[in-house]
Design an enzyme around this catalytic site. Structure first.
Site, mmCIF file in Angstrom:
data_model
loop_
_atom_site.group_PDB
_atom_site.id
_atom_site.type_symbol
_atom_site.label_atom_id
_atom_site.label_comp_id
_atom_site.label_asym_id
_atom_site.label_seq_id
_atom_site.Cartn_x
_atom_site.Cartn_y
_atom_site.Cartn_z
ATOM 1 N N GLU A 22 0.845 -1.187 0.000
ATOM 2 C CA GLU A 22 0.000 0.000 0.000
ATOM 3 C C GLU A 22 0.883 1.242 0.000
ATOM 4 O O GLU A 22 1.878 1.314 0.722
ATOM 5 C CB GLU A 22 -0.905 0.013 1.229
ATOM 6 N N GLY A 23 0.549 2.205 -0.844
ATOM 7 C CA GLY A 23 1.277 3.462 -0.905
ATOM 8 C C GLY A 23 0.359 4.624 -0.629
ATOM 9 O O GLY A 23 -0.742 4.459 -0.090
ATOM 10 N N GLY A 24 0.797 5.810 -1.010
ATOM 11 C CA GLY A 24 0.018 7.006 -0.739
ATOM 12 C C GLY A 24 -1.214 7.158 -1.605
ATOM 13 O O GLY A 24 -2.136 7.904 -1.253
ATOM 14 N N MET A 25 -1.245 6.443 -2.735
ATOM 15 C CA MET A 25 -2.345 6.602 -3.672
ATOM 16 C C MET A 25 -3.142 5.326 -3.895
ATOM 17 O O MET A 25 -4.335 5.381 -4.180
ATOM 18 C CB MET A 25 -1.814 7.071 -5.034
ATOM 19 N N GLU A 27 -3.439 0.679 -3.428
ATOM 20 C CA GLU A 27 -3.086 -0.562 -2.765
ATOM 21 C C GLU A 27 -3.080 -1.670 -3.806
ATOM 22 O O GLU A 27 -3.810 -1.612 -4.804
ATOM 23 C CB GLU A 27 -4.064 -0.885 -1.628
ATOM 24 N N LYS A 46 -4.489 -3.708 -8.650
ATOM 25 C CA LYS A 46 -4.178 -2.402 -8.074
ATOM 26 C C LYS A 46 -5.439 -1.542 -8.064
ATOM 27 O O LYS A 46 -6.136 -1.446 -9.070
ATOM 28 C CB LYS A 46 -3.081 -1.715 -8.893
ATOM 29 N N ASP A 153 9.497 7.821 -11.818
ATOM 30 C CA ASP A 153 9.499 7.269 -10.461
ATOM 31 C C ASP A 153 10.381 6.022 -10.410
ATOM 32 O O ASP A 153 9.975 4.969 -9.917
ATOM 33 C CB ASP A 153 8.063 6.938 -10.035
#
Length: 326
Positions: A22-25, A27, A46, A153
């Site tokens: 899970e990231g900032g934007m 999962e 995702k 990124d």
């Protein structure tokens, strides 16, 4: 505590099995396709986080990721299988599942084993990653027009190494194809701060050279075993990135050849014009470097290193070793 959506079926055909990251934007889940006569296959699903799913800007970025990545058919890029929406009208992206580790965990396992990463293996991983980037940079549309895609990124978490020894580049969520207008979000800095190229902090457009600077950071950090650009907070990190002062590899990894030092420091040149002109050119330089060593860097050798890393991660951390998405 299990994620509340574990066991849920999306679109009637993807059963969520395990939260992989899970990231900032978003999962990412490990899921099973549900086919006829009991057919099952592992895939990665995702989804945008619930509290962001109603934000049109995030949705637009997510749709763009699906569009851009689906166009990149390359063995070193994680492939898109499907793009759909669930019963609540929320989009989800279905990708191939990579059984293995990301480069950050691969390096962390070496630290747990009190072992420096093998520079030939780091170069081999870098070559495969660059092949994926090259496919993105040289992307063409249906009319044959060149439509470059810049990843924006390039981080260790976005480089996946499978147990089969295959390296894949993932997460084009911040990418922008040149045939689309720039999508901006004032509160978001596109790309993790410590992996930005200096010129991006001053408003320059992403380019081949900004992605290659990210590659240089990843190589330096994997060889040295620590972060390159650090600070007490975002402002200090950005300041370090702008200065682009890179401690010499010659003193930090004296066991590595001077040609490797020159290669990594060229990728990390503050002036974009001094970096490699293309991902292909960097691949050639790294391939020539590998010819200097008799050590094998085959998929079989890399596969063994991944299995060893996963074993170390299982022993040394409660984290799930297959958690390979940021």
């Amino acid at each position: 505590m299990a994620h509340p959506d574990i066991g849920r079926r999306l679109g009637g055909k993807y059963e969520l099995i395990q939260l992989a990251g899970e990231g900032g934007m978003a999962e990412v889940f490990r899921a099973h396709t549900l086919g006829a006569r009991g057919f099952r296959r592992s895939v990665a699903v995702k989804r945008i986080l619930d509290h962001l799913s109603g934000d049109p800007n995030f949705v637009a970025m997510f749709v763009e990721e699906a569009r851009v990545t689906a166009a990149l058919q390359h063995p070193n890029v994680v492939q898109i299988h499907d793009f759909d929406e669930d019963e609540d009208g929320c989009f989800f992206l279905v990708m191939e599942w990579i059984e293995g580790v990301n480069l950050a965990d691969w390096q962390r396992a070496h630290e747990g084993l009190q072992d420096q990463s093998s520079w030939p293996l780091v170069m081999a991983i870098g070559i495969e990653m660059l092949k994926g980037l090259s496919a993105a940079h040289e992307n063409r549309n249906a009319d044959g027009k060149r439509v470059p895609v810049f990843h924006r990124d390039v981080t260790p978490q976005n480089i996946l190494i499978g147990e089969n020894g295959i390296v894949k580049l993932t997460d084009f969520g911040l990418a922008r194809a040149m045939d689309r207008g720039r999508m901006t979000q004032p509160q978001i800095v596109k790309g993790k701060l410590s992996y930005l190229a200096p010129e991006l902090t001053m408003g320059a457009d992403p380019s081949v050279q900004t992605d290659l600077f990210g590659v240089g950071i990843v190589l330096w950090e994997t060889l040295v075993g620590r972060k390159l650009f650090t600070g007490e907070g975002p402002v200090e990190v950005l300041g370090a990135v702008k200065e682009a002062r890179v401690p010499p590899l010659a003193s930090l990894r004296p066991d590595t050849p001077k040609e490797l030092h020159a290669l990594v420091h060229r990728a990390l040149a503050k002036d974009p014009e001094e970096r490699f002109p293309s991902a292909r050119a960097m691949v050639r330089a790294m391939s020539n470097l590998l010819r200097m060593t008799p050590q094998s860097t085959s998929a079989r050798v890399l596969s063994a290193s991944v299995k060893k890393a996963r074993s170390e991660l299982l022993v040394g951390s409660p984290a799930t070793p297959e958690s390979m998405f940021p």
